[in-house]
Structures are given as structure tokens and as C-alpha cells.
Write an enzyme that holds these catalytic residues in place. Sequence first.
Site: not given
Length: 302
Positions: A9-12, A96, A122, A124, A174, A177-178, A181-182
Amino acid sequence: MNIGMIGMGRMGANMARRLRRGGMEVVAYNRSAEVTQQLAKETGLTAVESFEAMIKQLAAPRIVWLMLPSGDATQNAIDQLAPMLSADDILVDGGNAYYKDSMRRGAELSKSGIHYIDAGVSGGVWGLENGYAIMTGGEAGPMKRIEPFIKVLAPGADAGWHHCGPVGSGHFVKMVHNGIEYGMMQAFAEGLALIKGREDFNMDLAAITEMWRHGSVVRSWLLDLTAEFLKEDQSLDNIKPFVSDSGEGRWTALEAVEQGVPAPVMSLALMMRFASQGANDYPAKMLAMMRKGFGGHAVKGD
């Protein structure tokens, strides 16, 4: 020494690109073979069309890194891979995942001598250029073996990554961490909405956020990103007021309840995301009808 990457995907895909830029040998698999074929042409990685083909390409003891959505996708991949792996192979879950799932998976795989490492990642879409913050959990020995890859993926060889503790701890850190972030995102959104709401001052949100980036105690990467999009559009008229939530925010709130630790900011930020998704529509209608019932107040129809 090579590494297998599953999930482009985008990150992978960008992680595979960064590894190749760092001179690492990558064997990549994706459900859509066209993606890996294109990456092979672009970066020189080895594209395969099955897990079996990947296992044959990897040097023993093998390292396989998953970058898949949490839940069934990850579990199904692990279930398929486990019989193909051998004792002393390493399976890294960089998605995640819920940390309790990671603890369970680590215990199950250890029965076959397979090492499991949970890696919270993390960064993105900016990770390709800036590097990824990586939080890992697992045994010390397997961690040393994957360090060369971690150091290429991270912002620096000695910065932006940390072995947090035993299996489960990487995804736990993680998760928190998220949750943080929220809360940070919600605070910025509310504060900037207040500034925008004072229309008589005619303030420039882009200029204010840009100013905050320099010397302010609220300066952060989130603020950098916010300042950038506000330069292009301050009204956001074409943006729907809908904010998705990942499982990590929910898991953080549940952890706070389980531990009995007050986490009102992170929990309320999660609730505000639910509200943006329409989950507050029916309760709001109920409130309107109750107010009409006891006070005779008018309600608005469609």
C-alpha cells in the site's frame, strides 16, 4: 541478507523504496501483482506473486515484514505464512495491530521457534523522505538481526526508533502515540475554529499558524502541515466535516478504562470523531425533542 515485504500500500511501498535507496535487498509481494511489478521496474526489488515464491527467495534465517491492515488481513497472512517459516525465522508486523493480538501471535509463533516482532510505524506519506518513527517489541536477539533494516527506515541510524520491550510493547506504544495524536489534532482544530469564528478581527489563519511554527510551545509537525494547507484554503468549504477513526484511538480509550487511568483528552477526541461521522445525529434529535417536551421549544424539520 534480504527482507520480504508483504503489503505494498502507500506506506508499505514507500518503505520498500526507502530500503532499496539504502541498498537493502527487498523481495516484495502484494495482492495486486501489477503494483510489485511496477516497483520492481522503479527500484530493482524482486517482485513475487505468492508467499511460497517469497520464502524461496529469502536467505535463511528469513525476515518477513508485514504491512497489512489490522485484523483479518494480518491474521490470514500469518496463518498462511506460519507453516512455511522455519525455526529462527523472524516475522515482523508493521501494521497498526492491537497489542494484545500481538502478544497472542508472538506466543503462538514461538511454539514453532518463529520470532515475532511487533513494530509500530509512524510517518505516513512523508516517511519515504523523512524516515519512519519505529517502535518495536520483541526479543533482543531477533531485534539485533533486523536493526540494519530499521536503521535505513528510521530518520537516522541512531534516531527515530526504539526497542520498547517484549512482544506487544511496540504496538502498545504506537497505540498510545496515536491516542496523543488524536488529542493534539482536536486541540488545534478547536483553537483555530475559535480564531476563525471571531470574524470581526478578520484574522489570517495561515499567517497565525506560520508564526506559531517559530518559537511557540505548540510548534510541531502537525502545525507545519496545518500551516501548509491553510496557505491554500482557509474556508475548507469543499471539505466534508467527516473524520475517520482508526482502531488505535478506540484501543487507547479502552486501555485507559482497563487501567483506571484518566485520559479525558484522548477519549473525548475519539468521541468527537464519532460525532463527525453522524453518530451524534440521533442523540441530537432526541435532545431537540426532549427540549420541546419540557419547554415547548420549536424543533427544526428537514
